[in-house]
Design an enzyme around this catalytic site. Structure first.
Site, PDB file in Angstrom:
ATOM      1  N   CYS A   1      22.465  25.322   4.168  1.00 46.87           N
ATOM      2  CA  CYS A   1      21.178  25.693   3.587  1.00 46.87           C
ATOM      3  C   CYS A   1      21.135  25.289   2.124  1.00 46.87           C
ATOM      4  O   CYS A   1      22.163  25.271   1.435  1.00 46.87           O
ATOM      5  CB  CYS A   1      20.960  27.196   3.730  1.00 46.87           C
TER       6      CYS A   1
ATOM      7  N   ASP B   1      20.032  27.010  -0.220  1.00 44.56           N
ATOM      8  CA  ASP B   1      20.106  28.208  -1.052  1.00 44.56           C
ATOM      9  C   ASP B   1      21.160  28.040  -2.142  1.00 44.56           C
ATOM     10  O   ASP B   1      22.301  27.667  -1.874  1.00 44.56           O
ATOM     11  CB  ASP B   1      20.457  29.416  -0.170  1.00 44.56           C
TER      12      ASP B   1
ATOM     13  N   ARG C   1      22.828  30.110  -3.700  1.00 48.74           N
ATOM     14  CA  ARG C   1      23.935  31.069  -3.635  1.00 48.74           C
ATOM     15  C   ARG C   1      25.037  30.630  -2.682  1.00 48.74           C
ATOM     16  O   ARG C   1      26.008  31.367  -2.484  1.00 48.74           O
ATOM     17  CB  ARG C   1      23.402  32.438  -3.211  1.00 48.74           C
TER      18      ARG C   1
ATOM     19  N   HIS D   1      23.639  31.220   6.565  1.00 48.13           N
ATOM     20  CA  HIS D   1      24.098  32.326   5.727  1.00 48.13           C
ATOM     21  C   HIS D   1      23.239  33.553   5.959  1.00 48.13           C
ATOM     22  O   HIS D   1      22.063  33.456   6.342  1.00 48.13           O
ATOM     23  CB  HIS D   1      24.088  31.943   4.242  1.00 48.13           C
TER      24      HIS D   1
ATOM     25  N   CYS E   1      19.013  34.807   5.097  1.00 51.89           N
ATOM     26  CA  CYS E   1      18.422  33.514   4.726  1.00 51.89           C
ATOM     27  C   CYS E   1      16.903  33.653   4.587  1.00 51.89           C
ATOM     28  O   CYS E   1      16.225  34.104   5.518  1.00 51.89           O
ATOM     29  CB  CYS E   1      18.760  32.466   5.784  1.00 51.89           C
TER      30      CYS E   1
END
Length: 222
Positions: A43, A45, A47, A99, A102
């Site tokens: 992803c 993302d 993080r 993750h 999400c």
């Protein structure tokens, strides 16, 4: 507010100096070769920093990221990454990594409108529809993470069905496809046991991984 982002350049210099001090000649060696054994499809993302999560240095992990770690057969960007990784770099492992919590999966689950990304997240909604009967039985608080895991399974299966991976297996090249989930809450990666090393393994691995998801959420059913 700075418009030059000088703090990022300062961080970069400190990182480069520390890396070179720790491993003299690191960047010279990196310039001359790229020999990763792994392709990470994850992803976008911020993080979820792929290299850091698995303790690998630049050059050791080939990475492709998009919203909700989706792999569809019409995405020439992702397919080109897989083709280069398998045919040119000879990676031996392709890892699809979702993750917890999400945002993209959450939007797909709840039909939230984000804009242009809604069209991309239709692929995750297809996963939701495919597993709707079971997913509706999961308690609401656990549905996002349940769909995260289901999405990883479906995208890993999609990787297995690409012409690139199928052709690699046909010529007996080692390519193993995996499905993992990273926990934002604890920093740990869970193996969903969607591990496929050849075309005859796909259905069995998928069924076993799906059964594992159902078993994990047995206590989260309404």
């Amino acid at each position: 507010m700075s418009t030059e982002l000088n703090e990022l350049f300062d961080n970069n210099r400190r990182w480069a100096e520390a890396t070179e001090a720790r491993e003299p000649g690191f960047f010279t060696r990196l310039l001359n070769q790229q020999t990763p054994q792994y392709l990470w499809i994850g992803c976008a993302d911020s993080r979820v920093p792929a290299n850091e999560l698995v303790g690998l240095l630049p050059g050791e992990l080939f990475v492709h990221r998009n919203v909700a770690n989706v792999l569809v057969h019409s995405d020439l960007n992702a397919l080109s990454v897989i083709q280069f990784a398998v045919d040119a770099l000879k990676v031996q492992h392709i890892i699809v990594v979702g993750h917890s919590n999400c945002g993209g999966v959450k939007s797909a689950l709840h039909n939230s409108r984000l804009g242009l990304a809604d069209n991309w997240l239709r692929h995750v909604q297809d996963v939701r529809h495919q597993h709707r009967a079971w997913l509706d039985g999961v308690v609401p608080d656990a549905q996002v993470d349940a769909l995260v895991e289901l999405n990883v399974l479906e995208q890993a299966r999609n990787v297995c069905m690409t012409t690139v991976v199928q052709d690699a297996w046909a010529r007996s090249q080692t390519v193993v496809v995996h499905g993992w989930v990273y926990g934002l809450h604890n920093g740990l990666i869970d193996d969903l046991r969607m591990t496929v090393a050849g075309p005859t393994d796909v259905d069995e691995a998928y069924a076993a991984a799906l059964a594992g998801i159902h078993a994990r959420y047995a206590t989260e059913m309404r």
